[in-house]
Scaffold this motif. Structure first.
Motif, PDB file in Angstrom:
ATOM      1  N   VAL A 285     -37.635  -4.815  36.268  1.00 25.93           N
ATOM      2  CA  VAL A 285     -36.211  -5.051  35.986  1.00 25.93           C
ATOM      3  C   VAL A 285     -35.406  -3.767  36.196  1.00 25.93           C
ATOM      4  O   VAL A 285     -34.341  -3.777  36.829  1.00 25.93           O
ATOM      5  N   MET A 286     -35.920  -2.665  35.647  1.00 24.15           N
ATOM      6  CA  MET A 286     -35.189  -1.402  35.761  1.00 24.15           C
ATOM      7  C   MET A 286     -35.063  -0.964  37.225  1.00 24.15           C
ATOM      8  O   MET A 286     -34.021  -0.460  37.648  1.00 24.15           O
ATOM      9  N   ASP A 287     -36.122  -1.159  37.998  1.00 19.70           N
ATOM     10  CA  ASP A 287     -36.073  -0.821  39.427  1.00 19.70           C
ATOM     11  C   ASP A 287     -34.995  -1.651  40.135  1.00 19.70           C
ATOM     12  O   ASP A 287     -34.230  -1.124  40.958  1.00 19.70           O
ATOM     13  N   ALA A 288     -34.942  -2.944  39.810  1.00 22.29           N
ATOM     14  CA  ALA A 288     -33.948  -3.830  40.430  1.00 22.29           C
ATOM     15  C   ALA A 288     -32.544  -3.447  40.001  1.00 22.29           C
ATOM     16  O   ALA A 288     -31.594  -3.473  40.800  1.00 22.29           O
ATOM     17  N   LEU A 289     -32.407  -3.068  38.725  1.00 19.53           N
ATOM     18  CA  LEU A 289     -31.094  -2.697  38.181  1.00 19.53           C
ATOM     19  C   LEU A 289     -30.551  -1.449  38.863  1.00 19.53           C
ATOM     20  O   LEU A 289     -29.387  -1.381  39.265  1.00 19.53           O
ATOM     21  N   VAL A 290     -31.408  -0.444  39.017  1.00 19.66           N
ATOM     22  CA  VAL A 290     -31.001   0.802  39.680  1.00 19.66           C
ATOM     23  C   VAL A 290     -30.654   0.532  41.146  1.00 19.66           C
ATOM     24  O   VAL A 290     -29.676   1.079  41.680  1.00 19.66           O
ATOM     25  N   ALA A 291     -31.441  -0.329  41.799  1.00 23.98           N
ATOM     26  CA  ALA A 291     -31.202  -0.643  43.213  1.00 23.98           C
ATOM     27  C   ALA A 291     -29.848  -1.320  43.420  1.00 23.98           C
ATOM     28  O   ALA A 291     -29.245  -1.205  44.496  1.00 23.98           O
ATOM     29  N   LYS A 292     -29.356  -2.013  42.397  1.00 23.28           N
ATOM     30  CA  LYS A 292     -28.084  -2.732  42.493  1.00 23.28           C
ATOM     31  C   LYS A 292     -26.896  -1.899  41.999  1.00 23.28           C
ATOM     32  O   LYS A 292     -25.780  -2.420  41.883  1.00 23.28           O
ATOM     33  N   SER A 293     -27.141  -0.644  41.671  1.00 25.67           N
ATOM     34  CA  SER A 293     -26.093   0.181  41.064  1.00 25.67           C
ATOM     35  C   SER A 293     -25.665   1.332  41.965  1.00 25.67           C
ATOM     36  O   SER A 293     -26.466   1.843  42.749  1.00 25.67           O
ATOM     37  N   VAL A 349     -28.253   1.688  32.327  1.00 24.77           N
ATOM     38  CA  VAL A 349     -28.576   0.866  31.152  1.00 24.77           C
ATOM     39  C   VAL A 349     -27.448   0.952  30.126  1.00 24.77           C
ATOM     40  O   VAL A 349     -27.033  -0.066  29.549  1.00 24.77           O
ATOM     41  N   ALA A 350     -26.935   2.163  29.893  1.00 27.11           N
ATOM     42  CA  ALA A 350     -25.838   2.331  28.926  1.00 27.11           C
ATOM     43  C   ALA A 350     -24.622   1.508  29.324  1.00 27.11           C
ATOM     44  O   ALA A 350     -23.960   0.893  28.469  1.00 27.11           O
ATOM     45  N   GLU A 351     -24.313   1.474  30.618  1.00 22.54           N
ATOM     46  CA  GLU A 351     -23.174   0.702  31.108  1.00 22.54           C
ATOM     47  C   GLU A 351     -23.389  -0.795  30.884  1.00 22.54           C
ATOM     48  O   GLU A 351     -22.478  -1.510  30.444  1.00 22.54           O
ATOM     49  N   LEU A 352     -24.599  -1.273  31.165  1.00 21.01           N
ATOM     50  CA  LEU A 352     -24.903  -2.700  30.998  1.00 21.01           C
ATOM     51  C   LEU A 352     -24.868  -3.089  29.518  1.00 21.01           C
ATOM     52  O   LEU A 352     -24.353  -4.154  29.159  1.00 21.01           O
ATOM     53  N   VAL A 353     -25.422  -2.232  28.670  1.00 15.53           N
ATOM     54  CA  VAL A 353     -25.431  -2.494  27.215  1.00 15.53           C
ATOM     55  C   VAL A 353     -24.006  -2.598  26.691  1.00 15.53           C
ATOM     56  O   VAL A 353     -23.673  -3.503  25.924  1.00 15.53           O
ATOM     57  N   LYS A 354     -23.164  -1.665  27.124  1.00 17.26           N
ATOM     58  CA  LYS A 354     -21.763  -1.653  26.672  1.00 17.26           C
ATOM     59  C   LYS A 354     -21.007  -2.885  27.188  1.00 17.26           C
ATOM     60  O   LYS A 354     -20.263  -3.526  26.442  1.00 17.26           O
ATOM     61  N   ALA A 355     -21.218  -3.218  28.459  1.00 16.21           N
ATOM     62  CA  ALA A 355     -20.472  -4.322  29.070  1.00 16.21           C
ATOM     63  C   ALA A 355     -20.847  -5.682  28.497  1.00 16.21           C
ATOM     64  O   ALA A 355     -20.012  -6.587  28.426  1.00 16.21           O
ATOM     65  N   HIS A 356     -22.114  -5.830  28.089  1.00 10.99           N
ATOM     66  CA  HIS A 356     -22.573  -7.164  27.659  1.00 10.99           C
ATOM     67  C   HIS A 356     -23.099  -7.188  26.217  1.00 10.99           C
ATOM     68  O   HIS A 356     -23.792  -8.128  25.819  1.00 10.99           O
ATOM     69  N   SER A 403     -35.635  -3.997  25.893  1.00 12.36           N
ATOM     70  CA  SER A 403     -36.044  -5.411  25.916  1.00 12.36           C
ATOM     71  C   SER A 403     -34.836  -6.321  26.108  1.00 12.36           C
ATOM     72  O   SER A 403     -34.893  -7.306  26.855  1.00 12.36           O
ATOM     73  N   ASN A 404     -33.724  -6.000  25.422  1.00 10.60           N
ATOM     74  CA  ASN A 404     -32.505  -6.804  25.564  1.00 10.60           C
ATOM     75  C   ASN A 404     -31.989  -6.762  27.003  1.00 10.60           C
ATOM     76  O   ASN A 404     -31.574  -7.783  27.559  1.00 10.60           O
ATOM     77  N   VAL A 405     -32.022  -5.558  27.585  1.00 12.20           N
ATOM     78  CA  VAL A 405     -31.577  -5.403  28.979  1.00 12.20           C
ATOM     79  C   VAL A 405     -32.499  -6.193  29.910  1.00 12.20           C
ATOM     80  O   VAL A 405     -32.035  -6.875  30.829  1.00 12.20           O
ATOM     81  N   TYR A 408     -31.773  -9.852  29.635  1.00 17.01           N
ATOM     82  CA  TYR A 408     -30.480 -10.182  30.244  1.00 17.01           C
ATOM     83  C   TYR A 408     -30.598 -10.234  31.768  1.00 17.01           C
ATOM     84  O   TYR A 408     -30.143 -11.196  32.402  1.00 17.01           O
ATOM     85  N   VAL A 409     -31.224  -9.205  32.342  1.00 25.04           N
ATOM     86  CA  VAL A 409     -31.325  -9.143  33.815  1.00 25.04           C
ATOM     87  C   VAL A 409     -32.188 -10.291  34.335  1.00 25.04           C
ATOM     88  O   VAL A 409     -31.860 -10.915  35.350  1.00 25.04           O
ATOM     89  N   LEU A 410     -33.295 -10.579  33.644  1.00 28.88           N
ATOM     90  CA  LEU A 410     -34.152 -11.706  34.072  1.00 28.88           C
ATOM     91  C   LEU A 410     -33.395 -13.028  34.018  1.00 28.88           C
ATOM     92  O   LEU A 410     -33.661 -13.940  34.802  1.00 28.88           O
ATOM     93  N   GLY A 411     -32.432 -13.122  33.088  1.00 32.40           N
ATOM     94  CA  GLY A 411     -31.619 -14.338  32.985  1.00 32.40           C
ATOM     95  C   GLY A 411     -30.594 -14.464  34.098  1.00 32.40           C
ATOM     96  O   GLY A 411     -30.071 -15.558  34.343  1.00 32.40           O
ATOM     97  N   GLN A 412     -30.301 -13.341  34.781  1.00 29.24           N
ATOM     98  CA  GLN A 412     -29.297 -13.351  35.854  1.00 29.24           C
ATOM     99  C   GLN A 412     -29.922 -13.392  37.249  1.00 29.24           C
ATOM    100  O   GLN A 412     -29.350 -13.954  38.169  1.00 29.24           O
ATOM    101  N   ALA A 413     -31.104 -12.769  37.392  1.00 24.86           N
ATOM    102  CA  ALA A 413     -31.685 -12.533  38.722  1.00 24.86           C
ATOM    103  C   ALA A 413     -32.461 -13.741  39.263  1.00 24.86           C
ATOM    104  O   ALA A 413     -32.693 -14.728  38.553  1.00 24.86           O
TER     105      ALA A 413
END
Length: 431
Positions: A285-293, A349-356, A403-405, A408-413
């Motif tokens: 998840v973290m690898d995918a998140l960074v790749a999309k940022s 991660v901080a940005e995603l946590v804050k936004a959602h 874990s929350n992140v 969340y990402v698994l629920g979107q991807a």
């Protein structure tokens, strides 16, 4: 300036600084002790002569720092790291000017997570894994009994031997031992040594060649061939305990039953499987998140992470008994890619946590602590251990946020599920 770098010019009234310096010197004069004067009676001129420069420096630091953070807050700047402050020229009369150069945290742009492709792993704990674990537990509790005189050494036997090895007719360090014990087939000795002893009987001697591998840990003998003479003094057969109530009780199973033993093992293996799956899925998840940022990295944040990693490496070397680790050169560039990745991931991660609103809730932290404590003999004590220290709780909170992140990402991807075998996940070879 460039990318994340900014500059603020700060101007302060000289009179304000002078008044603060005078006030601090008067306060200091009431408590300072000097030979020849009673406490509180030291003339202000002498206090100024002795402490004036250091008080001036202290006041300047404080006033410039206050002015900087006030200006940064007014401009709604999120400052990363500490500013570099230098005196500026051309200040108006009665004023003093400073340039503060610093970095700000970047704007983080997270792309469409619905287009991210992630492979989610799963695995089950089957009866075979439990059976193998029981065999490992039996081996750990095995006993040995001397075999008959004419018995030949075989796999799983413990042998006691004398040996001496020579290279080109000369003994070498570590090449000689008396009454040395090892279990055949467990890989404690090199394969050629085990092969030579296998089939020998107590009292027998044998000479054989042994070729040390090129990557052998003993550099003096690596890649060389030695001639060994080995004498078998004793052969003992292994006896494994039966799988019964006695074994279950010795392993702390409350009801003392074999069924209870298997249930305990299953619970422990499932906990380990869950942990490993979480780690691997979180990493995906973290690898995918960074790749999309998209974001720029603050140099100050990367440097702070590099400093932490180098300090951690020094502490690790010190713990291993390495002397004078403070003097050892540790090239920080070898850590740079990892440091940059950590900073990048932390900001995303901080940005995603804050936004959602993915912050850790108290009940989630409590559940995570209880999960961590469950594998210990006295879980309640472990729970108290975590709640007794805010730093430990902060570590748990970070785990929950990750874990929350992840959820969340698994629920979107776009998620593809893949089932792993138990051995594949655990890195074991069957058998």
């Amino acid at each position: 300036l460039e990318k994340l770098e900014r500059k603020i010019t700060l101007t302060l009234p000289v009179e304000t600084i002078k008044n603060e310096v005078d006030a601090r010197l008067r306060k200091l004069a009431r408590t300072v002790r000097m030979d020849g004067f009673r406490p509180g009676k030291v003339p202000i001129s002498i206090v100024t002569q002795q402490y004036g420069y250091s008080v001036q420096y202290e006041v300047m630091n404080d006033k410039v720092g206050e002015a900087f953070f006030s200006a940064a807050n007014e401009a709604n700047l999120r400052v990363a790291g500490q500013p570099t402050i230098t005196e500026a020229e051309g200040a108006p009369e009665g004023q003093v000017s400073f340039d503060a150069v610093f970095e700000v945290f970047p704007d983080v742009k997270i792309g469409d997570l619905a287009t991210a492709e992630i492979e989610r792993l799963s695995a089950d704990v089957g009866d075979e894994a439990i059976d193998r674990t029981i065999e490992i537990l039996r081996k750990q509790r095995r006993s040995f009994a001397q075999r008959a005189k004419d018995a030949a050494a075989a796999d799983d036997d413990r042998v006691t031997v004398d040996f001496v090895g020579k290279i080109d007719g000369e003994p070498f360090e570590g090449g000689k031992a008396e009454d040395f014990q090892f279990v055949i087939g467990e890989g404690q000795m090199l394969k050629e040594f085990e092969d030579a002893v296998r089939g020998m009987k107590a009292g027998e001697s044998k000479t054989f060649p042994l070729a040390f591998p090129e990557d052998y840990h003993g550099k003096d003998v690596a890649g060389k061939t030695a001639d060994f003479m080995v004498t078998v003094n004793k052969i003992e057969a292994a006896h494994l305990p039966e799988v019964n109530e006695q074994l279950a009780k010795s392993l702390g199973v409350k009801d003392g039953s074999v069924e209870g033993l298997r249930a305990d093992i299953r619970q422990n293996l499932e906990r380990e499987v869950r942990f490993r799956l979480n780690q691997r899925n979180k990493q995906a998840v973290m690898d995918a998140l960074v790749a999309k940022s998209e974001l720029d990295l603050p140099k100050s944040s990367v440097q702070a992470e590099l400093d932490r990693m180098v300090e951690s490496a020094r502490a690790d070397l010190k713990a291993r008994g390495i002397k004078d680790v403070e003097k050892l050169p540790i090239p920080e560039d070898s850590f740079r890619p990892q440091a940059e990745q950590r900073v990048r991931l932390g900001l995303v991660v901080a940005e995603l946590v804050k936004a959602h609103e993915l912050q850790a809730k108290p009940e989630q932290i409590k559940a995570q602590v209880e999960e961590l404590a469950a594998s210990y003999e006295k879980p309640d004590e472990v729970v108290r251990y975590y709640y007794a220290d805010n730093r430990r709780l902060a570590d748990v909170e970070a785990m929950v946020i990750e874990s929350n992140v992840t959820d969340y990402v698994l629920g979107q991807a776009k998620v593809t599920d893949k089932k792993l075998g138990f051995d594949e996940l655990m890195g074991q070879q069957p058998g």
